[in-house]
Design an enzyme around this catalytic site. Structure first.
Site, short mmCIF file in Angstrom:
data_model
loop_
_atom_site.label_atom_id
_atom_site.label_comp_id
_atom_site.label_asym_id
_atom_site.label_seq_id
_atom_site.Cartn_x
_atom_site.Cartn_y
_atom_site.Cartn_z
N LEU A 83 0.88 -1.17 0.00
CA LEU A 83 0.00 0.00 0.00
C LEU A 83 0.91 1.22 0.00
O LEU A 83 1.54 1.52 1.01
CB LEU A 83 -0.88 0.02 1.25
CG LEU A 83 -1.66 -1.25 1.55
CD1 LEU A 83 -2.30 -1.18 2.92
CD2 LEU A 83 -2.71 -1.47 0.48
N GLU A 84 0.99 1.90 -1.13
CA GLU A 84 1.93 3.01 -1.23
C GLU A 84 1.21 4.35 -1.29
O GLU A 84 0.29 4.53 -2.09
CB GLU A 84 2.84 2.86 -2.46
CG GLU A 84 3.93 3.93 -2.48
CD GLU A 84 5.03 3.65 -3.48
OE1 GLU A 84 5.84 4.56 -3.70
OE2 GLU A 84 5.09 2.54 -4.03
#
Length: 150
Positions: A64-65
Site C-alpha cells: 500500500l503506497e
C-alpha cells in the site's frame, strides 16, 4: 483490480505475486505526480475493493503506497494477506539517489546521488586524460610469454 486476470494467471503458474496498490510507480504521471491516494470516499472505496480483488486473485501480500495511515489500517484489517506500508521508503529515496523531486513521505538519510554524480565525473575525467587505468590497475604478463605467442 484491472490486473487481477494477470495475477490469477501468474499465481496459477505457481509464481508468487505481491500486489501493489495506491501510488504505483508506473502510474505516477497518470495520477498527476506523487500524490496521496484514497483521500476521497470514492477513491478510498476503490483501494479497499482493489485490495480485496488482488487477494481473491491469489496475491500473497499487497503493498500500500502513499495511502493515508487510517485507510491502510482499514485495508489491512479487511483482508487476510499481509500488507506492507501505507508509506514505503525505498533505499533509492532514503539515500538521495534521485534529485529531481522528493515526495513528502521521503526522509533522506544521505545524499549519495550527489556523491555518485561526482564520482562519475571524476572517472570520466580520469579516462579522458589517460590517468585511469594506471599500471597499478592492470595485470602484468611476462614478456617471454607474449613473445612466444607471435
Amino acid at each position: 483490480a484491472s490486473v487481477c486476470p494477470q495475477i490469477r494467471a501468474i499465481t496459477n503458474a505457481s509464481i508468487p505475486v505481491m500486489a501493489h496498490i495506491g501510488l504505483t510507480p508506473q502510474s505516477i504521471n497518470a495520477f498527476g505526480g506523487f500524490k496521496v491516494q484514497g483521500k476521497s470516499e470514492e477513491a478510498a472505496k476503490k483501494l479497499l475493493e482493489d485490495a480485496k480483488a488482488v487477494e481473491e486473485a491469489g496475491a500473497f501480500a499487497v503493498v500500500l503506497e502513499c495511502v493515508p495511515a487510517k485507510l491502510a489500517e482499514l485495508i489491512s484489517k479487511s483482508i487476510s494477506i499481509p500488507t506492507i506500508g501505507g508509506q514505503i521508503l525505498v533505499y533509492q529515496d532514503m539515500l538521495g539517489l534521485f534529485s529531481d523531486f522528493t515526495p513528502k513521505f521521503v526522509k533522506k538519510y544521505a545524499n549519495v546521488g550527489e556523491m555518485m554524480t561526482q564520482a562519475f565525473r571524476d572517472y570520466i575525467a580520469d579516462v579522458q586524460e589517460g590517468s585511469f587505468p594506471a599500471p597499478e590497475h592492470t595485470f602484468a604478463i611476462s614478456e617471454d610469454v607474449i613473445k612466444k605467442l607471435y
